[in-house]
Design a protein around this motif. Structure first.
Motif, PDB file in Angstrom:
ATOM      1  N   SER A  99      29.672  81.707  50.972  1.00 26.74           N
ATOM      2  CA  SER A  99      30.007  82.911  50.225  1.00 26.74           C
ATOM      3  C   SER A  99      29.622  84.089  51.114  1.00 26.74           C
ATOM      4  O   SER A  99      28.458  84.219  51.506  1.00 26.74           O
ATOM      5  CB  SER A  99      29.225  82.951  48.915  1.00 26.74           C
TER       6      SER A  99
ATOM      7  N   GLU B 293      32.620  80.559  41.604  1.00 19.78           N
ATOM      8  CA  GLU B 293      33.241  79.640  42.555  1.00 19.78           C
ATOM      9  C   GLU B 293      34.720  79.915  42.707  1.00 19.78           C
ATOM     10  O   GLU B 293      35.264  79.852  43.808  1.00 19.78           O
ATOM     11  CB  GLU B 293      33.001  78.195  42.134  1.00 19.78           C
TER      12      GLU B 293
ATOM     13  N   ASP C 173      35.166  82.987  44.865  1.00 16.90           N
ATOM     14  CA  ASP C 173      34.906  82.674  46.273  1.00 16.90           C
ATOM     15  C   ASP C 173      36.093  81.963  46.908  1.00 16.90           C
ATOM     16  O   ASP C 173      36.457  82.260  48.047  1.00 16.90           O
ATOM     17  CB  ASP C 173      33.647  81.811  46.408  1.00 16.90           C
ATOM     18  N   ALA C 174      36.707  81.039  46.189  1.00 10.48           N
ATOM     19  CA  ALA C 174      37.862  80.312  46.729  1.00 10.48           C
ATOM     20  C   ALA C 174      39.046  81.257  46.932  1.00 10.48           C
ATOM     21  O   ALA C 174      39.733  81.197  47.961  1.00 10.48           O
ATOM     22  CB  ALA C 174      38.248  79.159  45.805  1.00 10.48           C
ATOM     23  N   ARG C 175      39.296  82.146  45.957  1.00 10.96           N
ATOM     24  CA  ARG C 175      40.408  83.098  46.085  1.00 10.96           C
ATOM     25  C   ARG C 175      40.130  84.104  47.204  1.00 10.96           C
ATOM     26  O   ARG C 175      41.034  84.489  47.945  1.00 10.96           O
ATOM     27  CB  ARG C 175      40.664  83.803  44.755  1.00 10.96           C
TER      28      ARG C 175
ATOM     29  N   ALA D  85      38.314  83.511  49.895  1.00 14.93           N
ATOM     30  CA  ALA D  85      38.511  82.783  51.153  1.00 14.93           C
ATOM     31  C   ALA D  85      39.995  82.724  51.506  1.00 14.93           C
ATOM     32  O   ALA D  85      40.381  82.974  52.651  1.00 14.93           O
ATOM     33  CB  ALA D  85      37.936  81.370  51.037  1.00 14.93           C
ATOM     34  N   ALA D  86      40.819  82.415  50.521  1.00 13.20           N
ATOM     35  CA  ALA D  86      42.264  82.334  50.763  1.00 13.20           C
ATOM     36  C   ALA D  86      42.819  83.695  51.172  1.00 13.20           C
ATOM     37  O   ALA D  86      43.653  83.789  52.083  1.00 13.20           O
ATOM     38  CB  ALA D  86      42.977  81.814  49.513  1.00 13.20           C
TER      39      ALA D  86
ATOM     40  N   ARG E   9      37.359  79.024  54.667  1.00 13.23           N
ATOM     41  CA  ARG E   9      37.474  77.715  54.009  1.00 13.23           C
ATOM     42  C   ARG E   9      36.585  77.631  52.769  1.00 13.23           C
ATOM     43  O   ARG E   9      36.439  76.559  52.192  1.00 13.23           O
ATOM     44  CB  ARG E   9      37.121  76.599  54.996  1.00 13.23           C
ATOM     45  N   ALA E  10      35.972  78.746  52.375  1.00 10.70           N
ATOM     46  CA  ALA E  10      35.089  78.834  51.202  1.00 10.70           C
ATOM     47  C   ALA E  10      33.888  77.902  51.329  1.00 10.70           C
ATOM     48  O   ALA E  10      33.337  77.452  50.338  1.00 10.70           O
ATOM     49  CB  ALA E  10      35.853  78.577  49.903  1.00 10.70           C
ATOM     50  N   GLU E  11      33.459  77.646  52.562  1.00 16.48           N
ATOM     51  CA  GLU E  11      32.257  76.846  52.780  1.00 16.48           C
ATOM     52  C   GLU E  11      31.003  77.684  52.637  1.00 16.48           C
ATOM     53  O   GLU E  11      29.916  77.159  52.426  1.00 16.48           O
ATOM     54  CB  GLU E  11      32.296  76.193  54.164  1.00 16.48           C
TER      55      GLU E  11
END
Length: 194
Positions: free
Chosen positions: A55, A11, A14-16, A18-19, A51-53
């Motif tokens: 993957s 997770e 995935d967030a990094r 997305a950014a 927006r990491a909605e």
């Protein structure tokens, strides 16, 4: 053989990721619409990925890498900590596209001053991944099958590889990786930037 274990960092990665995708688009001053035209990916999918909605799949990342002129490993390394000279097995970044049945370990991630990298890939039985373009035109790749059977299509020519076989080429167009047989295929991929 590596055990497939859930990656607790998944997770966070995935967030990094997305950014970083959002940053790359902003650095170029592109709107989502402009990136959609360049990549062939819908605005809504791009927005959800940034927006990491969702993957991103391997195919989606490949298209974005082509637009941003990066290998997939380069992009993924930008969201990981600075790689060390010695990369222990437990520290190798793992990325999975569960929908496609694909996992990839960044065994020797990209590093400043080095053009090559080493990736371990695994495709589950029935996995079939099409890349519509190279992430970087002229990318040199060497694929060595460690276990199982793999079909790799490059420049319209399909190559069937078995355990121990190696295929090497420069990537200028679409490619396809397909697991042959009823067992997973595991392979090493050496990538050298032009």
């Amino acid at each position: 053989m590596r055990d497939i274990v859930p990656n607790m960092e998944h997770e966070g990665v995935d967030a990094r990721l997305a950014a970083r995708l959002s940053e790359l688009r902003a650095e170029r001053g592109w709107s989502l619409g402009e990136l959609a035209e360049l990549s062939g990916i819908s605005r809504s999918t791009l927005s959800r990925a940034e927006r990491a909605e969702i993957s991103p799949t391997a195919a989606l990342l490949n298209r974005l890498c082509a637009v941003y002129e990066r290998t997939m490993s380069q992009l993924l390394s930008e969201v990981e900590a600075e790689p060390a000279q010695l990369v222990r097995a437990v520290d190798q970044a793992v990325w999975a596209d569960d929908e496609a049945g694909f996992m990839r370990w960044s065994v020797s991630p990209p590093h400043l001053g080095m053009r090559g990298e080493l990736v371990e890939g695994r495709l589950q039985p029935g996995a079939d991944i099409d890349y519509d373009r190279p992430p970087v035109p002229g990318l040199e790749q060497h694929i060595w099958v460690l276990e199982g059977a793999l079909e790799v299509t490059v420049l319209g020519e399909a190559h069937s590889l078995r355990t121990g076989d190696c295929l090497r080429y420069r990537l200028w167009g679409p490619s396809r990786f397909r697991c042959l047989g009823e067992q997973a295929v595991r392979y090493a991929l050496v990538v050298v930037k032009p």
